[in-house]
Design an enzyme around this catalytic site. Structure first.
Site, PDB file in Angstrom:
ATOM      1  CG  HIS A 184      67.935  51.400  14.300  1.00  0.00           C
ATOM      2  ND1 HIS A 184      68.033  52.939  14.569  1.00  0.00           N
ATOM      3  CD2 HIS A 184      68.529  51.291  13.223  1.00  0.00           C
ATOM      4  CE1 HIS A 184      68.497  53.647  13.602  1.00  0.00           C
ATOM      5  NE2 HIS A 184      68.698  52.883  12.724  1.00  0.00           N
ATOM      6  CD  GLU A 188      62.336  55.536   7.961  1.00  0.00           C
ATOM      7  OE1 GLU A 188      62.934  55.810   9.029  1.00  0.00           O
ATOM      8  OE2 GLU A 188      62.682  54.529   7.150  1.00  0.00           O
ATOM      9  CB  THR A 229      64.433  45.532   3.046  1.00  0.00           C
ATOM     10  OG1 THR A 229      63.882  46.743   3.648  1.00  0.00           O
ATOM     11  CG2 THR A 229      63.310  45.288   1.971  1.00  0.00           C
ATOM     12  CD  GLN A 271      59.953  50.350  13.033  1.00  0.00           C
ATOM     13  OE1 GLN A 271      59.215  50.015  12.082  1.00  0.00           O
ATOM     14  NE2 GLN A 271      60.859  51.113  13.449  1.00  0.00           N
ATOM     15  CG  ASP A 276      61.977  49.851   4.987  1.00  0.00           C
ATOM     16  OD1 ASP A 276      61.794  49.577   6.203  1.00  0.00           O
ATOM     17  OD2 ASP A 276      62.593  50.566   4.488  1.00  0.00           O
TER      18      ASP A 276
HETATM   19  O1  F6P Z   1      66.372  48.985   6.706  1.00  0.00           O
HETATM   20  C1  F6P Z   1      65.885  50.036   5.896  1.00  0.00           C
HETATM   21  C2  F6P Z   1      65.765  50.943   6.787  1.00  0.00           C
HETATM   22  O2  F6P Z   1      65.013  50.372   7.865  1.00  0.00           O
HETATM   23  C3  F6P Z   1      64.776  52.215   6.232  1.00  0.00           C
HETATM   24  O3  F6P Z   1      63.490  52.148   6.686  1.00  0.00           O
HETATM   25  C4  F6P Z   1      65.485  53.298   7.404  1.00  0.00           C
HETATM   26  O4  F6P Z   1      65.444  54.470   6.912  1.00  0.00           O
HETATM   27  C5  F6P Z   1      66.843  53.019   7.475  1.00  0.00           C
HETATM   28  O5  F6P Z   1      67.029  51.472   7.208  1.00  0.00           O
HETATM   29  C6  F6P Z   1      67.772  53.470   8.555  1.00  0.00           C
HETATM   30  O6  F6P Z   1      68.706  52.814   8.550  1.00  0.00           O
HETATM   31  P1  F6P Z   1      70.068  53.125   9.449  1.00  0.00           P
HETATM   32  O7  F6P Z   1      69.802  53.955  10.544  1.00  0.00           O
HETATM   33  O8  F6P Z   1      70.851  52.060   9.439  1.00  0.00           O
HETATM   34  O9  F6P Z   1      70.797  54.139   8.324  1.00  0.00           O
END
Ligand code: F6P
Length: 349
Positions: A278, A222, A125, A280, A127
């Site tokens: 995204h 976020e 992840t 990131q 995160d």
């Molecule tokens: O990969 C984890 C994460 O980056 C979280 O920080 C974020 O809230 C989530 O994915 C968003 O993912 P998606 O837009 O693919 O649902």
């Protein structure tokens, strides 16, 4: 042996490096076959799979994303999902599954272990919020990307004498904000672990600007929110969707815009917000993430051959170890507040 592999949850730089390491190690060290299930647990439930060969893995080490696809499918959210999944694994002749994912994907892996399915987890992840490992692959790349973005935002903020709020990912944990904020010299770093006081943030920015610094970059996760107070509900509404995914997570995004508006309204400083989103998650992994992901993949195959299931491979210090999946998914790993307060706090303002 025949090993199944899947990648679940949000994509992440380094996933292909794990796939390559598993396929190549399985074939060259053990003469094992590897079968890829497509789109995470969805492929295992719907029996969408394909054989993976060493040839398939040429040139994928440096590629972002995942050649197997991914999804946020939860087999336990569907009636009969786990039973269908088990039948599909048997149909494919799978002896063990390597599941590459974060808390949700590995939570499913742990529950399947209770049903007698042999699973080894690999922690992924951007995160970095998985417990039982010092770090997840993908985090280093995300921090690098966010830091480069902050560097760029700083020059435009300086030119226009603005406050720029940069929103980064981090649902429960502010690891990306903390590391990229320190590396990028942010004026403020706001994370989910420490609810913020909007008035105090504005006060610090005013003192900073009065002291001759006519621009600031504020980094916000976020998932960060103001402390209890009248702002909390409006901030929450701006920053998350009502709809949730199969694991019960709302879609986040918007706290940066809300905060920029508040800062402009309260201080009179012109403020803008940028959400990295995204960006990131996409793109080529750093060398650190390629090495970590490769080491994880090699160790996962070793665990399969040792029959060491319901475990996750992990980084502890410089060593790759195995830890119980239960420990990894018990609770999110949040930011070390000593690091946040001592190191980040020292340079803020
Ligand atoms: O990969 C984890 C994460 O980056 C979280 O920080 C974020 O809230 C989530 O994915 C968003 O993912 P998606 O837009 O693919 O649902």
């Amino acid at each position: 042996m025949r090993i199944g592999i899947l990648t679940g949850g949000g994509d992440c730089p380094g996933l292909n490096a794990v796939i390559r390491a598993v396929v190549v190690t399985a074939r060259l060290r053990h003469d094992d076959d590897t079968v890829g299930f497509l789109d995470g647990w969805k492929g295992a439930v719907e029996n969408h799979r394909r054989p993976l060969t060493v040839d398939d893995c040429r040139d994928i080490l440096s590629q972002g994303g995942t050649v197997l696809g991914t999804s946020r499918t939860n087999p336990f959210a569907t009636e009969g999902g786990p039973e269908t999944l088990r039948a599909n694994l048997a149909d494919a002749g799978i002896d063990a599954v390597v599941a590459v994912g974060g808390e949700d994907t590995l939570g499913v892996a742990h529950k399947l272990g209770d049903l007698g399915i042999s699973v080894v987890g690999v922690p992924k992840t951007i995160d970095n919020d998985l417990s039982a490992t010092d770090v997840t692959f993908g985090f280093d790349t995300a921090v690098q990307t966010a830091t480069e973005a902050i560097d760029r935002l700083r020059t435009t903020a300086e030119s226009h004498h603005r406050v720029i709020v940069c929103e980064v990912m981090g649902r429960h944990a502010g690891w990306i904000a903390t590391h990229a904020g320190i590396a990028g010299g942010a004026a403020e770093i706001l994370i989910p672990e420490v609810p913020f006081d909007v008035a105090a943030v504005c006060g610090r920015l005013q003192r900073r600007h009065a002291g001759g610094l006519f621009s600031s970059v504020v980094v916000v996760s976020e998932g960060a929110l103001p402390a209890e107070g009248e702002e909390l509900e409006t901030a929450r509404r701006s920053a998350s969707s009502a709809a949730t995914d199969q694991f019960g997570h709302a879609r986040l995004g918007g706290i940066g815009g809300w905060l920029a508006d508040e800062i402009e309204r309260r201080t009179g400083f012109e403020a803008r917000a940028t959400t990295l989103g995204h960006i990131q998650r996409g793109g080529t992994p750093t060398a650190f993430d390629r090495v970590l992901a490769t080491r994880f993949g090699v160790e996962a195959v070793r665990a399969v051959h040792d029959g060491d299931f319901d475990k996750m491979v992990a980084l502890r210090g410089t060593a790759i170890v195995r830890v119980p999946l239960a420990e990894a998914v018990a609770q999110a790993k949040t930011v070390d507040l000593d690091l946040y307060r001592d190191v980040a706090g020292m340079f803020l303002g």
